[in-house]
Design an enzyme around this catalytic site. Structure first.
Site, short mmCIF file in Angstrom:
data_model
loop_
_atom_site.label_atom_id
_atom_site.label_comp_id
_atom_site.label_asym_id
_atom_site.label_seq_id
_atom_site.Cartn_x
_atom_site.Cartn_y
_atom_site.Cartn_z
N ARG A 50 0.85 -1.19 0.00
CA ARG A 50 0.00 0.00 0.00
C ARG A 50 0.89 1.24 0.00
NH1 ARG A 50 -3.76 -2.40 4.88
NH2 ARG A 50 -4.89 -3.97 3.65
N ASP A 52 2.43 4.93 -0.35
CA ASP A 52 1.89 6.20 0.11
C ASP A 52 1.69 7.18 -1.05
OD1 ASP A 52 2.03 5.31 2.74
OD2 ASP A 52 4.03 6.12 3.06
N TYR A 110 13.02 -1.65 -2.64
CA TYR A 110 12.71 -0.24 -2.81
C TYR A 110 13.99 0.51 -3.18
CZ TYR A 110 8.07 -0.48 -0.60
OH TYR A 110 6.76 -0.75 -0.30
N ARG A 197 11.51 5.46 3.88
CA ARG A 197 11.70 6.90 3.80
C ARG A 197 12.39 7.45 5.05
NH1 ARG A 197 5.90 9.05 2.41
NH2 ARG A 197 6.92 11.07 2.71
#
Length: 254
Positions: A50, A52, A110, A197
């Site tokens: 999911r 952002d 990522y 992040r």
């Protein structure tokens, strides 16, 4: 009824993340609408990650159940004619009816990208975080070593997470520079809310000399979000891909 897996790429700039929301356009909402239009059924997809608002993806995974007679391998091409240009389905196939993209074992990759130059590059502005301070990528890499392995990443999790545990396993972190482009590549079996992040923001502080290399280990040990660095802007983050090492996502027609 059959279950179809999609591999989805998208530019997240204009979307309020993956997950369906009231009064906001999301990747999930657009896919649901396009699939419902294509099949004539009421379709709701289930996504693996999911992401952002503002986060991009080259290889997110989702599934949906359908009775359509369109061959599974043809759904990607057919669906793309119903989608906006910033969302594309790269692959479609039929999977086992009990395959769930979030409940199966995964390896996710990522990448967080930084444009490090004196002046911002307008072409890169939607896909990188611009920083004009000099960045020491070697210091960032050395500091990141303590994050590899199984740890309690509570310091690297934003408030609002509904995770039952903050223990996660990071299988690798690489940091590369190619001219002005710096890439932080993080691989793991799963991630907490904003975890990548926050890792990126904390390592960037090390690279800019705002925090010592030892601070990353101290953040990890603190188990306190206030001890870690800032949450890096969403635009620099891309979900590169998701691998199911046990083969739960295999094409059952192949």
């Amino acid at each position: 009824m059959k279950r179809i897996k999609l591999i989805v790429s998208y530019d997240g700039t204009n979307y309020s993340g993956w997950q369906l929301q009231n009064n906001a356009e999301t990747i999930e909402g657009v896919l649901n609408g396009a699939l419902s239009s294509l099949t004539g059924e009421s379709i709701i997809v289930t996504g693996a990650s999911r992401t952002d608002a503002g986060v991009h993806a080259l290889g997110n995974v989702c599934v949906f159940d359908t009775e359509t007679r369109i061959p599974p391998e043809k759904i990607a091409l057919a669906l793309n004619t119903h989608l906006p240009e910033d969302i594309r389905v790269m692959h479609s196939c039929e999977v086992s009816s009990d395959f769930h993209p979030r409940h199966a074992d995964t390896l996710k990759t990522y990448e967080y990208r930084i444009w490090n130059d004196r002046i911002a590059n307008p072409i890169q502005r939607l896909y990188t975080n611009f920083i004009y301070y000099d960045i020491d990528t070697d210091a960032m890499y050395r500091a990141s070593r303590c994050l590899v392995g199984e740890h309690d990443f509570k310091s690297f999790c934003s408030a609002g997470s509904n995770a039952t545990t903050t223990v996660r396993t990071v299988t690798g972190i690489d940091i590369e520079r190619d001219g002005c482009l710096i890439t932080i590549r993080v691989k793991g079996t799963g991630f907490l809310y904003n975890m990548v992040r926050i890792i990126a923001g904390s390592l960037m502080n090390v690279g800019m000399g705002l925090s010592p290399e030892s601070s990353i280990q101290e953040m990890l040990e603190a188990k306190d979000r206030a001890a870690a660095g800032p949450t890096a802007p969403a635009c620099g983050l891309t979900l590169m891909g998701i691998v199911y090492p046990n083969g739960e996502d295999r094409d059952i027609t192949g």
